[in-house]
Design a protein around this motif. Structure first.
Motif, mmCIF file in Angstrom:
data_model
loop_
_atom_site.group_PDB
_atom_site.id
_atom_site.type_symbol
_atom_site.label_atom_id
_atom_site.label_comp_id
_atom_site.label_asym_id
_atom_site.label_seq_id
_atom_site.Cartn_x
_atom_site.Cartn_y
_atom_site.Cartn_z
ATOM 1 N N THR A 19 62.139 48.433 81.999
ATOM 2 C CA THR A 19 61.479 49.676 82.411
ATOM 3 C C THR A 19 60.027 49.688 81.946
ATOM 4 O O THR A 19 59.124 50.071 82.690
ATOM 5 C CB THR A 19 62.218 50.890 81.807
ATOM 6 N N LEU A 20 59.827 49.242 80.711
ATOM 7 C CA LEU A 20 58.475 49.203 80.148
ATOM 8 C C LEU A 20 57.598 48.196 80.885
ATOM 9 O O LEU A 20 56.431 48.461 81.193
ATOM 10 C CB LEU A 20 58.550 48.843 78.665
ATOM 11 N N GLU A 21 58.176 47.053 81.195
ATOM 12 C CA GLU A 21 57.447 46.015 81.931
ATOM 13 C C GLU A 21 57.007 46.546 83.295
ATOM 14 O O GLU A 21 55.863 46.328 83.719
ATOM 15 C CB GLU A 21 58.337 44.787 82.105
ATOM 16 N N LYS A 22 57.907 47.252 83.973
ATOM 17 C CA LYS A 22 57.587 47.827 85.275
ATOM 18 C C LYS A 22 56.497 48.887 85.141
ATOM 19 O O LYS A 22 55.608 48.999 86.000
ATOM 20 C CB LYS A 22 58.851 48.448 85.903
ATOM 21 N N SER A 23 56.545 49.655 84.036
ATOM 22 C CA SER A 23 55.537 50.697 83.808
ATOM 23 C C SER A 23 54.155 50.101 83.626
ATOM 24 O O SER A 23 53.164 50.613 84.156
ATOM 25 C CB SER A 23 55.915 51.524 82.571
ATOM 26 N N PHE A 24 54.067 48.998 82.871
ATOM 27 C CA PHE A 24 52.785 48.332 82.684
ATOM 28 C C PHE A 24 52.277 47.747 83.996
ATOM 29 O O PHE A 24 51.095 47.831 84.323
ATOM 30 C CB PHE A 24 52.903 47.225 81.626
ATOM 31 N N SER A 25 53.183 47.128 84.751
ATOM 32 C CA SER A 25 52.811 46.546 86.034
ATOM 33 C C SER A 25 52.278 47.620 86.977
ATOM 34 O O SER A 25 51.261 47.430 87.657
ATOM 35 C CB SER A 25 54.028 45.843 86.662
ATOM 36 N N THR A 26 52.956 48.759 87.008
ATOM 37 C CA THR A 26 52.524 49.886 87.835
ATOM 38 C C THR A 26 51.168 50.400 87.380
ATOM 39 O O THR A 26 50.294 50.717 88.201
ATOM 40 C CB THR A 26 53.557 51.027 87.776
#
Length: 282
Positions: free
Chosen positions: A52-59
């Protein structure tokens, strides 16, 4: 026109030696062991939070790169910084002293305190409220603002795909550990001396790589920041990370400027030698 090429060359070489010492400190810091409290807290984090955190950074990177540049540019005067660089660069070419090089370096660091203050207030404030993941967009925005200002202070723009790629590589390397840091730092040094064509696929892949590294390194702190009240502790680390990233970015942009200045000196000397040969054979 550079007034005293030999003097400037000597000044640049001394500054490059100073940078080498700074980079050695970066490497030593990258080799430090992971804090025990981080390892302990990792076992308490719910499964799937890392993704979830990885996706948040990517976003966050996607939002800022695609839509946030105009917003960030409203927070500083791009033209004023660029004109300031032209003045400092001209002074370096005329006086050719190490003092002038250091003045340029000081100017590039000037906005650091203000940006750190903002990211501190923002991180702690949202942490008290138990806001962790939404803070990521604001944090990435502040980091990119700082790097954009540094780039302009050394005479580089930041909006081309190649420059975005370079910035992402800088951010990724600044938080890397052990041999990974050594490899990525060498890649950065290679980029300093080459012009690389970057397409959308390369840029997207680097966003994912940088997001993954940020997620792994900041996992515990963003988890803590998502807890009401005690989240202020996690948010308080925002300026720590900001400072670490910016120290590395400033060092590499300064090194890039010095390398480019050396190339200019070499080209100038070659041109003078060529003209001398033509004069002697005429």
């Amino acid at each position: 026109m550079i007034k005293d090429k030999r003097k400037l060359n000597n000044a640049i070489q001394k500054e490059l030696l100073s940078i080498a010492k700074t980079e050695a400190k970066f490497q030593k810091s990258a080799e430090a062991e992971t804090s025990k409290y981080k390892e302990l807290l990792k076992s308490k984090i719910p499964p799937g939070l890392n993704q979830t955190l990885e996706k948040s950074f990517s976003t966050a990177f996607g939002i800022v790169f695609k839509n946030g540049v105009g917003v960030i540019e409203k927070s500083f005067d791009k033209e004023d910084i660029s004109q300031d660089f032209d003045i400092h660069d001209y002074s370096i070419n005329v006086k050719c002293s190490r003092k002038e090089l250091k003045n340029l370096k000081k100017k590039a660091k000037k906005s650091n305190f203000k940006n750190m203050s903002i990211t501190t207030v923002e991180g702690i404030g949202l942490g008290v409220l138990g806001v962790g993941l939404p803070d990521i967009v604001l944090f990435i925005g502040m980091v990119l603002k700082g790097i954009y200002e540094v780039a302009l202070n050394y005479g580089y723009d930041y909006d081309s795909p190649a420059e975005k790629y370079f910035i992402l590589k800088l951010m990724s390397t600044s938080l890397s550990k052990n041999n990974d840091w050594v490899v990525k730092n060498a890649e950065i040094d290679n980029l300093l001396n080459t012009t690389r064509q970057v397409d959308e696929d390369m840029l997207k892949a680097q966003i994912e790589d940088t997001s993954k590294l940020f997620a792994v390194d900041m996992l515990v702190l963003k988890f803590i920041q998502g807890l009401p009240i005690v989240g202020a502790v996690g948010g308080a680390f925002n300026p720590v990370y900001y400072n670490k990233i910016m120290n590395y970015a400033r060092t590499k942009y300064y090194k890039r400027y010095l390398n480019d200045k050396l190339l200019l000196l070499n080209d100038s000397c070659k041109e003078e030698s060529h003209l001398l040969v033509q004069t002697c054979t005429a």
